[in-house]
Motif scaffolding. Sequence first.
Motif, short mmCIF file in Angstrom:
data_model
loop_
_atom_site.label_atom_id
_atom_site.label_comp_id
_atom_site.label_asym_id
_atom_site.label_seq_id
_atom_site.Cartn_x
_atom_site.Cartn_y
_atom_site.Cartn_z
N LEU A 1 -13.48 12.71 -0.07
CA LEU A 1 -12.80 11.91 0.93
C LEU A 1 -12.05 12.77 1.94
N ALA B 1 -14.55 -0.90 0.15
CA ALA B 1 -13.27 -0.62 0.79
C ALA B 1 -13.07 -1.45 2.04
N ASP C 1 -16.09 8.08 -6.86
CA ASP C 1 -14.86 7.33 -6.65
C ASP C 1 -14.30 7.55 -5.25
N SER C 2 -14.26 8.82 -4.83
CA SER C 2 -13.67 9.13 -3.54
C SER C 2 -14.51 8.59 -2.40
N SER D 1 -6.06 12.57 -0.72
CA SER D 1 -7.09 11.54 -0.95
C SER D 1 -6.46 10.21 -1.34
N TYR D 2 -5.50 10.28 -2.26
CA TYR D 2 -4.76 9.08 -2.69
C TYR D 2 -4.10 8.41 -1.48
N ILE E 1 -6.05 3.24 4.33
CA ILE E 1 -7.16 2.33 4.57
C ILE E 1 -6.78 0.91 4.16
N THR F 1 0.80 -1.22 0.00
CA THR F 1 0.00 0.00 0.00
C THR F 1 0.84 1.27 0.00
N GLN G 1 -6.55 6.61 0.93
CA GLN G 1 -6.97 5.30 0.43
C GLN G 1 -5.89 4.25 0.70
N LYS G 2 -4.63 4.62 0.56
CA LYS G 2 -3.54 3.69 0.84
C LYS G 2 -3.49 3.33 2.32
N VAL H 1 -14.30 4.91 -0.87
CA VAL H 1 -13.26 4.43 0.03
C VAL H 1 -13.85 4.05 1.37
#
Length: 429
Positions: free
Chosen positions: A419, A191, A182-183, A237-238, A244, A143, A241-242, A186
């Motif tokens: 997000l 997710a 998309d956001s 945001s990216y 999570i 991740t 997600q990582k 998550v």
Amino acid sequence: MESMAASTSLPDPAGEFDRNVPRICGVCGDRATGFHFNAMTCEGCKGFFRRSMKRKAMFTCPFNGDCKITKDNRRHCQACRLKRCVDIGMMKEFILTDEEVQRKREMILKRKEEEALKESLKPKLSEEQQKVIDILLEAHRKTYDPTYSDFSKFRPPVRSKHGSKTATHSSSVVSQDFSLEDSNDVFSCDAFGAFPEPMEPQMFSNLDLSEENDESPSMNIELSHLPMLPHLADLVSYSIQKVIGFAKMIPGFRDLTAEDQIALLKSSAIEVIMLRSNQSFTMEDMSWTCGSNDFKYKVSDVTQAGHSMDLLEPLVKFQVGLKKLNLHEEEHVLLMAICILSPDRPGVQDTSLVESIQDRLSDTLQTYIRCRHPGPSSRLLYAKMIQKLADLRSLNEEYSKQYRCLSLQPEHSMQLTPLVLEVFGNEIS
């Protein structure tokens, strides 16, 4: 045993002996085993000298008294062999008495027993603890990509010394793929896997705006010109997600309820991002390099995303302090997991279960430090790492205030991804 106990081995009088140079017995030329009774000799000549001295032997040379002693003929003339021993410096004063030999044996035995006891008492990672570390390492590597090769759905960075409304507007409409849907996914069932459907926003979107108006005027940021905000919002945001993805693989995390998982992630995501970003932080120019120079961020870039210098100074100080700890990757991933599994996070219901998971992670970290991070620097390492988590709490609070301040400005709230708004406590309409 007699041969071992019969002598004292002394260091090389001339200094450290070169291990690459063959050792030659000064008496017979055979391979020497060390300094015995003050001279470099083989085991055979060492024993011969000791026996001769203890018996007070008187030898007579059957020849002329000047026999050349070699490895092959050393038994032929004891008189010349003993004379040769004395000539190279062997001394009877170095021979131990029987009582001294016994004491030496006892000391050697006691030392071995102490070393064995010390080794048995030395902390060792259990099989379970090693498995946890291996899982966390794999989770982190899956991740976190230091090259940011998959950071593709983003609005590009726009750097401007003076800021530009035009630049901000143009960057905000790039890559429409990074959409609300998309956001928001998550924090959806996709997710979290086992989360119930449908996911209700009010489960994790409870914004308290009671003090927002009081905080806004104190923010030392120029809200009208923030060309880097869209890009850094996408980067955050990216990164969330990582985080999570990493959290889902922490042993025990999935045993928590969906509500507690969300509460933990909302509260800790930005802190884990700060911990992870330390791997890309460079102390030479106090910048973050994410994959290439295109993603090299200096303090000036972050100020153009709406963050004040009053906040960035402690952030840089935190990054420098963490870098100086020289953490192993194992310690780094354990610290991130401990950060996420904090029972005192707002909204956590089953605090006892979260605390038990965190305790196991903490015990593993402390054991790892004792076993695998030797040296004086490790003595207070665990305490210093826990202090870093306390520092993160303060940074998290201040960053959340600034993001909430930005979200209250219509021209900037639209630049923040859903997000980011979720994590920093804003509702998605």
